[in-house]
Design an enzyme around this catalytic site. Structure first.
Site, PDB file in Angstrom:
ATOM      1  N   GLU A 187      -3.800  16.163 -22.222  1.00 57.98           N
ATOM      2  CA  GLU A 187      -4.880  15.214 -21.921  1.00 57.98           C
ATOM      3  C   GLU A 187      -6.252  15.747 -22.315  1.00 57.98           C
ATOM      4  OE1 GLU A 187      -2.472  15.941 -19.773  1.00 57.98           O
ATOM      5  OE2 GLU A 187      -1.540  14.067 -19.149  1.00 57.98           O
ATOM      6  N   HIS A 239       0.390  10.455  -8.029  1.00 58.09           N
ATOM      7  CA  HIS A 239       0.514   9.189  -8.766  1.00 58.09           C
ATOM      8  C   HIS A 239      -0.099   8.029  -7.996  1.00 58.09           C
ATOM      9  CE1 HIS A 239       3.627  11.813 -10.466  1.00 58.09           C
ATOM     10  NE2 HIS A 239       3.507  11.113 -11.584  1.00 58.09           N
TER      11      HIS A 239
END
Lengths: 319, 340
Positions: free
Chosen positions: B76, B143
């Site tokens: 990322e 998450h």
């Protein structure tokens, strides 16, 4: 052998870089500067050699020791001193410090990214844009030995190889990351091997030999331009002064500096040009005098330039 | 949550079709890619037939080619930084974070470089990072997060958080066309649970404009994202007891629509700020401070904040339910405030 004019030009650009650095260090040590700054001493052959090997449409992400690249690509000493002195005439208009913020896309220069490993993904994005648009252009990024120990180094080499990106990574190994010597940074100083482990072609060059740097950079850039994929150049040199102007670098053994001083990039080039009768000592002296005079003129202009208006504080936060 | 069953729409029923929040995002991406060849998508698993962890990008590679729907390795930090390099060269990348939680891995490239580049030397960074955020769907600490406050606190970024399918489409279009880096927080719990009318073709919702979802005279609920729907449900329940609530959907979190916030606060004199992100130093704290500073004379009670607890987002239902605001909690806070 390279063209005589080109080889003399390399000396001239290194001489200008050295004259800038000598003037800057003297000013900052005597309190005539603003904030901190970073000496270029020892890095001139790399920044000039790579800068001269780049094509006009290529894009660089130079770091704070690549003054030669900025100069070769057309950023004037007036603008750079303007930035160093916090003036409105610098490329950052007083917003970024010293050799940071010297961005000018019209010259193919992305301003220095202080978190140096971040230059790698930025340059990869530039390279991927060229690939995407099928343009024969190359992104050239500069990091130090210290930049190779961060995660982005490996992430970017990996991705650049997967996508055969037209990217050249120049690793300026100057033996120290601030005060930490190479052997405390990495167990293997073979940075080329690390590149090759990622599928990136690697090459190692004497970073004090401007002609060797130029040839390695030229070949790497042309390979990347032709679609041959990314290349890493490990250019070994020595940071001859401290990390920044305040740093006396007492942690560097004196003998080490003395050894490297024998191989000073300007001295090396001058001796070679004279020995090979490419230039006379007088002609090179004349280049040195012209460089010093050019820098004096730049400092005078920068010191006379206005500071930014405090009312402009919030200008430019958004495009 | 099923269907658009909270008593509001944000587009005339005649002007489009009813589609899900997720379909609206996908439609907007495709529309922008069709409109501007500089727009491309990159991220983990976004390419090929797979189309991303949530299938938002499904079908894009077949339509626009692998070059414009770029599958990345797990990196990322570097693929977000790569987007910055692309944006400086004139492309308009849309980066998909697989989950908003993973955005911290790219934090340095966003806040230190992309956000400050225009201010530092004039380089434009027109990218969008799509961040699938929010919880309530039993996904645990890694998450379920709502990390928008980090980015609202960063000069040079813009931050949006759509609550409806029409806004999901329109705000994404505006984000792609903006010349600055925009973090687009899409609410995962709304992906397939919310349907709404979405205009066909061109639909742009300007950044920086809040939307008043309903009006009532007694108090004002200021919120965004999934909590708009919880707030609308609470407002409906309050109305049956004669308590009128205005609901303001901020839509853009940076820059904030200060005028709408202050006008809505002044109109009722009582304000509740609600978000799913943890409350401490969250966006709601800034909203409450703005009201305290600029609408103090209009206030008839304390500005109340509802938000997540100062804990990681827990997994097990009793824990996550205790963590998160919901319609019942908003309603009960509103009843207390109404009596002030």
């Amino acid at each position: 052998m390279l063209d005589a004019r080109l080889r003399t030009d390399m000396y001239a650009w290194m001489s200008l870089t050295r004259a800038f650095d000598d003037q800057m260090v003297a000013m900052w040590k005597s309190g005539r500067g603003l904030g901190g700054t970073f000496s270029q001493r020892g890095h001139e052959a790399i920044s000039v050699g790579v800068g001269m090997a780049m094509g006009p449409d290529d894009v660089a992400t130079p770091m704070h020791r690549d003054l030669g690249t900025y100069l070769v690509r057309g950023m004037t000493p007036e603008r750079i001193f303007g930035n160093l002195l916090g003036r409105a005439t610098g490329p950052s208009q007083g917003r970024d410090a010293n050799l940071h913020g010297l961005g000018d896309l019209s010259l193919g220069i992305i301003g220095f990214i202080s978190h140096i490993p971040q230059a790698l993904p930025t340059a990869l994005g530039v390279a991927m844009t060229f690939r995407h648009r099928l343009e024969p252009r190359v992104a050239v990024t500069f990091i130090g030995d210290g930049g190779t120990t961060a995660g982005a180094f490996h992430e970017v080499l990996n991705m650049a190889a997967v996508w055969a990106a037209p990217l050249v990574v120049v690793v300026e190994n100057n033996q120290y990351a601030y005060s930490t010597p190479l052997n405390q940074q990495m167990a293997s100083a073979d940075i080329v091997a690390k590149a090759e482990a990622h599928g990136v072609l690697g090459t190692r060059v004497d970073g004090n030999d401007v002609e060797a740097v130029y040839l390695a950079a030229r070949d790497s850039i042309e390979r990347a331009r032709a679609g041959g994929g990314p290349v890493l150049i490990q250019a070994d040199t020595m940071r001859m002064l401290g990390h920044a102007i305040h740093d006396g670098a007492e942690y560097v053994p004196e003998g080490l500096l003395a050894d490297w001083e024998q191989r000073d990039p300007l001295r090396l080039t001058r001796n070679r040009l004279v020995e090979q009768r490419t230039a006379t000592p007088e002609a090179l002296d004349s280049l040195d005098r012209a460089a010093a005079s050019r820098i004096q003129q730049a400092v005078a202009a920068a010191e006379a330039a206005p500071f930014p208006d405090g009312d402009s504080l919030t200008d430019g936060v958004y495009a | 949550m099923t269907g658009n069953n909270f008593g509001f729409t944000d587009a005339p029923a005649s002007s489009g079709r009813e589609i899900t929040y997720l379909e609206a995002i996908a439609e907007s991406i495709a529309h922008e890619m069709e409109r501007d060849p500089n727009v491309l998508v990159l991220g983990e698993d976004v390419g090929g037939d797979f189309g991303g962890a949530f299938k938002v990008t499904k079908g894009l590679a077949a339509r626009f080619g692998d070059d414009r729907v770029l599958n990345t390795p797990i990196a990322e930090l570097s693929f977000t930084g790569m987007a910055t390099g692309m944006a400086l060269m004139g492309l308009r990348p849309i980066v998909e974070m697989q989950f908003a939680d993973f955005i911290s891995t790219a934090f340095d490239s966003i806040v230190q470089f992309a956000a400050s580049t225009h201010y530092r030397w004039g380089g434009r960074v027109p990218w969008v990072v799509r961040a699938p955020s929010d919880g309530g769907i039993r996904s645990g600490p890694y998450h379920s997060q709502n990390p928008e406050a980090w980015f609202v606190h960063t000069p040079g970024l813009k931050v949006v958080a759509p609550a409806t399918p029409a806004d999901a489409k329109g705000l994404l279009a505006a984000a792609v066309r903006d010349d600055n880096p925009v973090i687009y927080f899409e609410a995962k719990p709304l992906y397939r649970s919310i349907r709404g009318h979405v205009p066909d073709g061109e639909h742009v919702v300007p950044l920086g404009e809040a939307s008043i979802r309903r009006t009532g005279a007694d108090l004002t609920i200021i919120t965004y994202g999934s909590m708009v729907h919880e707030s609308m449900a609470a407002a409906g329940a309050l109305e049956s007891d004669g308590i009128g609530a205005t609901v303001v959907d901020l839509r853009t979190l940076k820059p904030l629509d200060t005028d709408t916030i202050l006008d809505a606060a002044a109109a009722t004199g009582k304000v509740i700020v609600v978000h799913a992100a943890n409350r401490l130093a969250g966006v709601g704290a800034e909203v409450a401070a703005l009201i305290a500073e600029h609408a103090f004379e209009s206030l008839d009670g304390p500005v109340v904040r509802l938000g997540g607890a100062d804990t990681p987002v827990p997994f097990s239902p009793p824990l996550e339910d205790a963590y998160r605001p919901n319609a019942a909690r908003i309603e009960s806070a509103a009843r207390r405030l109404a009596e002030w």
